[in-house]
Scaffold this active site. Structure first.
Site, short mmCIF file in Angstrom:
data_model
loop_
_atom_site.label_atom_id
_atom_site.label_comp_id
_atom_site.label_asym_id
_atom_site.label_seq_id
_atom_site.Cartn_x
_atom_site.Cartn_y
_atom_site.Cartn_z
N GLU A 61 0.84 -1.18 0.00
CA GLU A 61 0.00 0.00 0.00
C GLU A 61 0.88 1.24 0.00
O GLU A 61 1.70 1.43 0.89
CB GLU A 61 -0.87 -0.05 1.27
CG GLU A 61 -1.48 1.25 1.65
CD GLU A 61 -2.06 1.21 3.08
OE1 GLU A 61 -2.05 0.13 3.71
OE2 GLU A 61 -2.50 2.26 3.55
N ASP A 77 -1.20 -1.56 6.09
CA ASP A 77 -1.02 -1.17 7.49
C ASP A 77 -2.07 -1.80 8.38
O ASP A 77 -3.13 -2.20 7.91
CB ASP A 77 -1.10 0.35 7.62
CG ASP A 77 0.16 1.01 7.07
OD1 ASP A 77 1.18 0.30 6.96
OD2 ASP A 77 0.11 2.20 6.74
N ASP A 107 -3.98 -0.40 10.30
CA ASP A 107 -4.98 0.57 10.75
C ASP A 107 -6.26 0.47 9.91
O ASP A 107 -6.39 -0.41 9.07
CB ASP A 107 -4.40 1.99 10.71
CG ASP A 107 -3.90 2.33 9.30
OD1 ASP A 107 -4.22 1.57 8.35
OD2 ASP A 107 -3.19 3.34 9.15
N ASP A 149 -7.44 2.40 7.52
CA ASP A 149 -7.23 2.55 6.08
C ASP A 149 -6.68 1.28 5.47
O ASP A 149 -7.11 0.86 4.40
CB ASP A 149 -6.24 3.69 5.80
CG ASP A 149 -6.96 5.03 5.75
OD1 ASP A 149 -8.21 5.01 5.73
OD2 ASP A 149 -6.27 6.06 5.73
#
Ligand code: 0RA
Length: 640
Positions: A430, A503, A505, A507
């Site tokens: 990403e 990640d 998180d 997102d």
């Protein structure tokens, strides 16, 4: 439930012993990983479902206990306890210690048994360090226990049964952790299958209870009087339906039961699930072929008879008609033949014609009685056909050719040296910064890196022509090298590990879901083959006296600090994202096969996956919030 007992111990035939099962467990339950572990539960539940199908049981409770055991309790007739003539042992003991001694040799009741499981509870016994069974029948309560498949003592009649207690069987087993990789039962895996079983067997009440949680047991109950009609309703919860009612019909011909439920939606993604004897026939087979053939014919007949095809010159294609269609086909056969690589393809050829004529009759009648719905379905299919043709015309084909067949790989791809897909790994990273670090960090011999820009296209909302216009998606298709959609050929993949490096998180989770939606809708064999993985980078790194420890959670970090560092670590570092790690850290935590933790994404259950993608990626907001709320506590929510 019922007190009758016409089926005594005498009918139970004897075949072979259990040592073979402990020696080669995979031959009997497929594997000894998490999938095999969960199959143990299904195996026991299948026996209770058979009791339900025979009309003797309507309540099944599955409990995951704190100590890693699972129990399955039903209110069936109870496993027979009288003496088995040939063995001179209680039938209960024979059923639990002799392979294939299920005692269900009359074809009158459908056995769930088939390609996947149905090997008998004795297999579960053989693969459990301990198994306890309690039977209520013949006015008494009987108990017996086993260790590694061997009886511990004799079956005992422990007391009289209260007349209002009824009859039933409870089997509790402790999976043998020398055989299985663990005893970590996943609530969501079990709940998906049990819910599915409740849909497929209307009227049976199945509860799942989890006693492991610190804040008290949780319990869910599945009971659907509407059967597969409610299954379709459930699958369409977040889709906008074109007609309110669920089209449903059933048929019982030559002792083969056929049930079909369907509802057309405005969506692009259809969702058709076929079952045979409660087994999800993911590879399709004769029942699905019969369904598709009849559907295409019925809709074309109606369209032609009513002059609805307009300027479309030829008949509608099956794929036009199935666009946005949700359907569940369930057949029950006294002697199902399962074929295919994963034994999930129904082979019985006579089923095709039976389903076809049931469909023709049922859907034909429905169209006659609901002309508005019939017309809406035809109109949508005509639109799909036009879009398909327009897309072709508008150079879709050439675009596909250049996207799929060009030998030049995407410029952003840092490919690996090996051409052996078994060894090759593709990291889809990403963002450009994580992509850049990964390119420096990787072992170029077998690790390729493809950076993608943040949010890729939501394929749930666009037809294939639009999907193919998206650069990030085209890069993925070319890098993976096996085509897309109907033309996807899993044998051509250039990497057998396709690793989503996102990640930890919100997102990252979103991007992972977008990628998975794309794989699921357009490269499904990739998921079915187990080629898709997600990185699980640690959140914390703790250093103490020259040693480095990584932790995935806060709790793990604290444990390391206490136990490894005497409460006084030299340094505690928190990683925010892959992009913030330097190449060396990225290699050590995320890419080095020696240290990294990869999560393999599999689809156990296509209906659950379909539901998840339509909830997460569709338009309806409330069900999505609800879904995320329900699944948020499970860090593993991407596991389909
Ligand atoms: C053999 C024969 C009969 C019932 C069963 C097995 C049976 C097995 C299991 C396993 C879990 N629950 C079960 N319930 C029943 C028929 C007994 C009769 O005729 O009364």
């Amino acid at each position: 439930m019922s007190q009758e007992s016409e089926y005594g111990a005498g009918q139970i035939q004897v075949l072979e012993g259990l040592e073979a099962v402990r020696k080669r467990p995979a031959m009997y339950i497929g594997s000894t990983d998490s999938r095999g572990l969960h199959h143990l539960v299904y195996e026991v539940v299948d026996n209770s479902i058979d009791e339900a199908l025979a009309g003797h049981c309507d309540d099944i409770t599955v409990t995951i206990h704190e100590d890693g055991s699972v129990s399955v309790a039903d209110d069936g007739r109870g496993i027979p306890v009288d003496t088995h003539d040939e063995y001179d042992r209680p039938a209960l003991e024979v059923i639990l210690t002799v392979l294939h001694a299920g005692g269900k040799f009359d074809n009158k009741s459908y056995q769930v048994s088939g390609g996947l499981h149905g090997v008998g509870v004795s297999v579960v016994n053989a693969l459990s360090s301990r198994l306890e069974v309690e039977v209520k029948r013949d006015g008494g309560v009987f108990e017996h226990a086993f260790e590694a498949g061997e009886p511990v003592g004799d079956m005992e009649r422990v007391r009289d049964a209260d007349p209002d207690e009824g009859t039933g069987t409870t089997i509790r087993f402790w999976p043998d952790t020398d055989i299985f990789e663990g005893d970590d039962f996943a609530f969501s895996t079990l709940s998906n299958r049990l819910r599915e079983l409740a849909f497929l067997n209307s009227g049976v009440r199945i509860s799942l209870r989890d006693e492991r949680a610190e804040d008290g047991p949780t319990e869910e109950t599945y009971e659907y009087q509407g059967g597969i009609r409610e299954f379709v309703e459930y699958l369409n919860e977040t889709r906008s339906a074109m007609h309110e009612d669920i089209i449903y019909f059933d048929d019982d011909d030559q002792n083969i039961e056929v049930e079909v439920a369907m509802q057309a939606t405005e969506e692009l993604q259809g969702s058709i699930h076929a079952f045979a004897n409660n087994i999800n026939t993911r590879e399709g087979g004769s029942h699905l072929t019969g369904f598709k053939t009849a559907l295409t014919r019925c809709v074309n007949d109606y369209a032609n008879e009513n002059g609805l095809l307009g300027d479309i010159e030829e008949n509608l294609k099956g794929e036009d008609i199935r666009e946005g269609l949700t359907a569940v086909i369930s057949i029950k056969h006294p002697d199902p033949q399962f074929e295919g690589q994963t034994k999930t393809k129904l082979g019985n050829s006579e089923v095709r014609g039976i389903v076809e004529s049931a469909m023709h009759q049922g859907l034909g009648t429905y169209f006659e009685e609901h002309p508005d719905t019939a017309e809406a379905i035809v109109t949508k299919a005509v639109e799909a056909a036009k879009a398909r043709k327009a897309a072709r015309k508008a150079e879709e084909l050439t675009r596909r050719k250049s996207a799929l067949e060009s030998t030049s790989l995407p410029g952003k791809l840092a490919d690996c040296q090996t051409k052996d897909p078994e060894k090759a790994e593709l990291f889809i990273a990403e963002g450009d910064s994580a992509g850049g670090s990964a390119k420096q960090a990787r072992n170029p011999e077998f690790q390729a890196v493809l950076p993608i820009k943040g949010k890729i296209l939501n394929v749930e909302k666009h037809r294939l022509d639009r999907v193919l216009e998206n650069d990030e998606i085209r890069n993925m298709i070319t890098a993976i090298g096996a085509g897309i959609g109907d033309e996807f050929n899993v044998e051509d993949v250039r990497y057998k590990k396709i690793i989503m490096a996102t990640d930890a998180d919100v997102d990252g989770a979103h991007i992972r879901t977008l990628m998975l939606t794309f794989f699921y809708r357009h490269m499904r064999p990739l998921l079915e083959g187990g080629y898709v993985y997600a990185t699980q980078p640690p959140l914390y790194r703790v250093r103490y006296r020259g040693e480095t420890y990584d932790a995935m959670t806060e709790a793990e970090r604290d444990e390391i600090i206490e136990e490894k560092c005497d409460g006084n670590p030299t340094r505690v570092q928190r990683f925010k994202g892959l992009g913030e790690m330097n190449p060396e850290q990225l290699w050590e935590t995320t890419m080095n096969p020696e240290n990294r933790i990869l999560k393999q994404i599999t689809i156990e259950d296509a209906a659950a996956a379909d539901k998840m993608f339509s909830v997460l990626m569709g338009d309806a907001v409330e069900p999505r919030k609800q879904f995320i709320k329900e699944h948020a506590p499970e860090a593993e929510w991407i596991d389909i």
